[in-house]
Design an enzyme around this catalytic site. Sequence first.
Site, mmCIF file in Angstrom:
data_model
loop_
_atom_site.group_PDB
_atom_site.id
_atom_site.type_symbol
_atom_site.label_atom_id
_atom_site.label_comp_id
_atom_site.label_asym_id
_atom_site.label_seq_id
_atom_site.Cartn_x
_atom_site.Cartn_y
_atom_site.Cartn_z
ATOM 1 N N ASP A 66 0.712 5.195 14.415
ATOM 2 C CA ASP A 66 1.281 4.327 13.381
ATOM 3 C C ASP A 66 2.580 4.902 12.830
ATOM 4 O OD1 ASP A 66 0.198 6.500 12.141
ATOM 5 O OD2 ASP A 66 -1.108 5.381 10.784
ATOM 6 N N LYS B 60 0.874 -1.182 0.000
ATOM 7 C CA LYS B 60 0.000 0.000 0.000
ATOM 8 C C LYS B 60 0.906 1.225 0.000
ATOM 9 C CE LYS B 60 -2.628 1.386 3.583
ATOM 10 N NZ LYS B 60 -3.807 1.432 4.456
ATOM 11 N N GLY C 237 -2.953 -1.413 17.781
ATOM 12 C CA GLY C 237 -3.218 -1.734 16.367
ATOM 13 C C GLY C 237 -2.418 -0.825 15.455
ATOM 14 N N ARG D 76 -10.717 -2.010 7.123
ATOM 15 C CA ARG D 76 -9.842 -3.036 7.743
ATOM 16 C C ARG D 76 -9.342 -2.588 9.118
ATOM 17 N NH1 ARG D 76 -4.791 -0.597 8.804
ATOM 18 N NH2 ARG D 76 -3.357 -0.735 7.060
ATOM 19 N N ASN E 91 -13.749 14.763 20.983
ATOM 20 C CA ASN E 91 -12.858 15.194 19.903
ATOM 21 C C ASN E 91 -12.411 16.614 20.189
ATOM 22 O OD1 ASN E 91 -11.661 14.467 17.283
ATOM 23 N ND2 ASN E 91 -12.773 16.253 16.549
HETATM 24 P P1 NAD Z 1 -7.981 12.550 10.587
HETATM 25 O O1 NAD Z 1 -6.931 13.511 10.170
HETATM 26 O O2 NAD Z 1 -9.227 12.455 9.783
HETATM 27 O O3 NAD Z 1 -8.404 12.808 12.116
HETATM 28 C C1 NAD Z 1 -7.415 13.068 13.086
HETATM 29 C C2 NAD Z 1 -8.017 12.995 14.468
HETATM 30 O O4 NAD Z 1 -6.997 13.272 15.427
HETATM 31 C C3 NAD Z 1 -9.116 14.017 14.705
HETATM 32 O O5 NAD Z 1 -10.021 13.478 15.654
HETATM 33 C C4 NAD Z 1 -8.330 15.204 15.313
HETATM 34 O O6 NAD Z 1 -9.150 16.045 16.069
HETATM 35 C C5 NAD Z 1 -7.373 14.436 16.197
HETATM 36 N N1 NAD Z 1 -6.142 15.149 16.561
HETATM 37 C C6 NAD Z 1 -5.119 15.470 15.732
HETATM 38 N N2 NAD Z 1 -4.140 16.066 16.450
HETATM 39 C C7 NAD Z 1 -4.566 16.117 17.737
HETATM 40 C C8 NAD Z 1 -4.003 16.614 18.933
HETATM 41 N N3 NAD Z 1 -2.789 17.162 18.969
HETATM 42 N N4 NAD Z 1 -4.742 16.489 20.056
HETATM 43 C C9 NAD Z 1 -5.951 15.918 20.042
HETATM 44 N N5 NAD Z 1 -6.527 15.439 18.942
HETATM 45 C C10 NAD Z 1 -5.839 15.535 17.798
HETATM 46 O O7 NAD Z 1 -7.256 11.127 10.665
HETATM 47 P P2 NAD Z 1 -7.889 9.677 10.579
HETATM 48 O O8 NAD Z 1 -7.886 9.195 9.180
HETATM 49 O O9 NAD Z 1 -9.138 9.622 11.367
HETATM 50 O O10 NAD Z 1 -6.726 8.843 11.319
HETATM 51 C C11 NAD Z 1 -6.516 9.019 12.703
HETATM 52 C C12 NAD Z 1 -5.183 8.379 13.076
HETATM 53 O O11 NAD Z 1 -5.230 6.984 12.815
HETATM 54 C C13 NAD Z 1 -4.006 8.921 12.273
HETATM 55 O O12 NAD Z 1 -2.895 9.069 13.133
HETATM 56 C C14 NAD Z 1 -3.747 7.836 11.241
HETATM 57 O O13 NAD Z 1 -2.418 7.831 10.776
HETATM 58 C C15 NAD Z 1 -4.085 6.607 12.062
HETATM 59 N N6 NAD Z 1 -4.443 5.405 11.304
HETATM 60 C C16 NAD Z 1 -4.053 4.221 11.814
HETATM 61 C C17 NAD Z 1 -4.387 3.057 11.154
HETATM 62 C C18 NAD Z 1 -3.993 1.728 11.737
HETATM 63 O O14 NAD Z 1 -4.053 0.714 11.043
HETATM 64 N N7 NAD Z 1 -3.637 1.677 12.976
HETATM 65 C C19 NAD Z 1 -5.103 3.108 9.958
HETATM 66 C C20 NAD Z 1 -5.516 4.345 9.487
HETATM 67 C C21 NAD Z 1 -5.195 5.504 10.173
#
Ligand code: NAD
Length: 320
Positions: A225, A70, A295, A113, A162
């Site tokens: 991540d 990916k 995760g 996923r 949030n």
């Molecule tokens: P997004 O950008 O749509 O949302 C980000 C979220 O984090 C929002 O709720 C925002 O308010 C919050 N946020 C950002 N900075 C912050 C801070 N300093 N304090 C408090 N809240 C804060 O992102 P998303 O697509 O919802 O992804 C969220 C996270 O999950 C990202 O870090 C992304 O990389 C991670 N992610 C992990 C996996 C996995 O497999 N574990 C998969 C996809 C995304």
Amino acid sequence: MSESPIFVNNATVAKYLTPEIATEAVETVFIELYRQNAQNFPVVRERIESQDAVFGIKSGVLGTSELGLKAGGYWPGNAAHGLENHQSSVILLNPDTGQISAVVEGGLITALRTAAASAISIARFARQDASTLAMIGAGGQAPYQLDAALRAHPFQTVLAWNRSPEKLATLEAVAKRHDVAFQAPGLEASVRKADVIITILSSHEPLIKADWVAPGTHLACMGTDTIGKQEVEPALFARSQIFTDEIAQSIKIGEAQHAVQAGLISTNIIAHIGAVVSSDHAGRISDEEITLFDGTGVALQDIVCARAVLKASSAEGDAN
Ligand code: NAD
């Protein structure tokens, strides 16, 4: 002989990747990684200075059946052009020859996923009497996380927080669809009252304090991540039974990176969730212990989901 690669877009993913199929695919990946029938390769993650973007590649191989990657990341300027900031593509290769077989849009696969992964942890680790779910974060992933969690366990109440409260409406709508009560009592109160907590933030600081988390809680920490991201206070790891999708990633780029660096846990106490899914590990051992799923997200989750979409859409003559 080479065949033309197939392109599958998000609309086709939406049609064929049901929560059940995503769950089955992710459980397969958990088990095969645990049994060492699959390899997850080191993550590439780099800045693209000119666009202020973050670009990454995740890849892996599963036995003799799957090989792929990916590629994608975060382009902060996209929203101004009406595009999603997060973009990714899943590339499926023939593991025998390396030839390309398909390119599948990755945004929806990622959301489904990742939601399946945390829901699997909830189904395995939440106490049977868990009734309150806290959702910490309301970005792009969060509604998928909530929907999958509410399918996995009969919660009665959702507490959500949030940084920008107006985004909570997306989560309230999901709770309403499942006929579950929804409240937003603030960060600390949400964490303190929860039986299960999902964290899905792009935060770089430990917003969730260890002593807010009650005995018997299950946490699915899904946001971290990358090196430097962080959601929970590392001290929580010292009080928890810890599981992950991929141990090397958990230590390097997952939530566990901070507890390991601080010397609060040794890496050999992190267990593979695949051991629990395959019934080699008992999982939760008491109603008092805290369980924590780190995760981190592996490419094989995307690859096996993409393959399932490709097979189903090809069977229906829908792939092109
Ligand atoms: P997004 O950008 O749509 O949302 C980000 C979220 O984090 C929002 O709720 C925002 O308010 C919050 N946020 C950002 N900075 C912050 C801070 N300093 N304090 C408090 N809240 C804060 O992102 P998303 O697509 O919802 O992804 C969220 C996270 O999950 C990202 O870090 C992304 O990389 C991670 N992610 C992990 C996996 C996995 O497999 N574990 C998969 C996809 C995304």
